[in-house]
Design an enzyme around this catalytic site. Structure first.
Site: not given
Ligand code: NCD
Length: 316
Positions: A66-67, A95, A116, A144
């Site tokens: 969703r986000t 890396k 995120r 959030h």
């Protein structure tokens, strides 16, 4: 016409929050009311060219449905473009590159960064290094904030004004980042809040300390059925399996709460059930068909809310 009205408004956030949106703690009541009103305006603006020529970078080091998709869809609907990745495995972090170096690079390619990351401090650190606004789309078990804003847009559109509501926040209050941001935003309003969780997953002391400092009125309980008939809103959450250090501990609490169809019989007529999703077992699927279950409708508010946020931070 609507778009012109929208774009002429003063952009409060780009001035007030040049670093972007990292924590719900940035928002006082006026800020919340302002951005909710902008989100409300966006409900009626489907497509526009408000962010034409702008580029959003979405850097997702953790799974998301969703986000990420609602940020990207919002950006396209405002006429902008999106670049990014949806797994840490495909970027140079794999890396060994640091977040700081990644940010110093991506800021040259975009006008705003959505990040995120599993580490609680990641979004804040990204904002420290970036010369463009950063939006925290979930920082470990921390916060959030844009989810919490869309949750409030859902409540104010579907239930009514926040002041005076009885709101239960239930599930994993220790590791759930959406509930941390939601509680902080609610502390700006006169809401009676119940934190409902197993003892093991109570809100962390540091989170409660900051809510107390903000004079929030809350009670902690374990049995939601004791207060269900008084609630206007119940905000359920998933037990955050991926945050547990010991999976045996997760097994003990994973099915602690299951909201079943017959629980609806004990709720007020205007009661509404919310959930940021994904839902695992905590809401039985037969609850979905009730008009009191608004968690899928809640996902739709991600678009107007995120459009408003993106416009605030990037509009010329
Ligand atoms: C939440 C998250 O990622 O914190 N999901 C979301 O953004 N809607 C909730 C969760 O994963 O439980």
């Amino acid at each position: 016409m609507l778009i012109k009205t929208y774009s002429r408004r003063i952009k409060m956030f780009s001035k007030k929050f040049p670093e972007g949106i990292i924590s719900a703690k940035q928002f006082d009541r006026e800020d919340v009311e302002y951005i909710l009103s902008k989100g409300r305006e966006m409900i009626s603006i489907k497509n526009s060219d408000l962010l034409k020529g702008k580029i959003l970078a979405t850097l997702f080091f953790e799974p998301s449905t969703r986000t990420r998709l609602s940020f990207e869809s919002s950006m396209y609907r405002l006429g902008g473009n999106v670049i990014g990745f949806h797994s840490g495995d495909v970027s140079s972090i794999k890396k060994g590159e640091s977040i700081a170096d990644t940010i110093r690079t991506v800021e040259n390619y975009s006008d705003c960064i959505v990040i995120r990351h599993p580490l609680e401090g990641a979004a804040r650190m990204a904002a420290k290094f970036a010369k463009i606004p950063v939006i925290n789309a979930g920082s470990g078990s921390g916060e959030h904030p844009t989810q919490a804003l869309l949750d409030l847009l859902t409540i104010t559109e579907e239930v009514g004004a926040l002041d005076g509501l009885n709101i239960g926040i239930m599930g994993d209050l220790k590791y759930g980042r959406t509930v941390h941001s939601l509680a902080i935003l609610l502390s700006n309003f006169n809401v009676n809040t119940y934190f409902i969780s197993p003892v093991e997953l109570k809100m962390r002391n540091r989170d409660k300390d900051s809510l107390r400092q903000r004079q929030m009125n809350y009670k902690e309980i374990t049995n939601f059925r004791k207060i269900l008939n008084t609630l206007d809103v119940l905000y359920m959450t998933r037990i955050q399996k991926e945050r547990f250090i010991d999976l045996e501990e997760y097994e003990k609490v994973k099915d602690f709460y299951i909201f079943r169809e017959n629980d609806l019989n004990d709720t007020k007529d205007n009661f509404r059930l919310l959930h940021p999703l994904p839902r695992i077992t905590e809401i039985s699927p037969d609850v979905d068909k009730s008009n009191k279950s608004i968690y899928f409708k809640q996902t739709s508010f991600g678009i107007p809310m995120r459009k408003a946020i993106l416009a605030e931070l990037m509009q010329d």
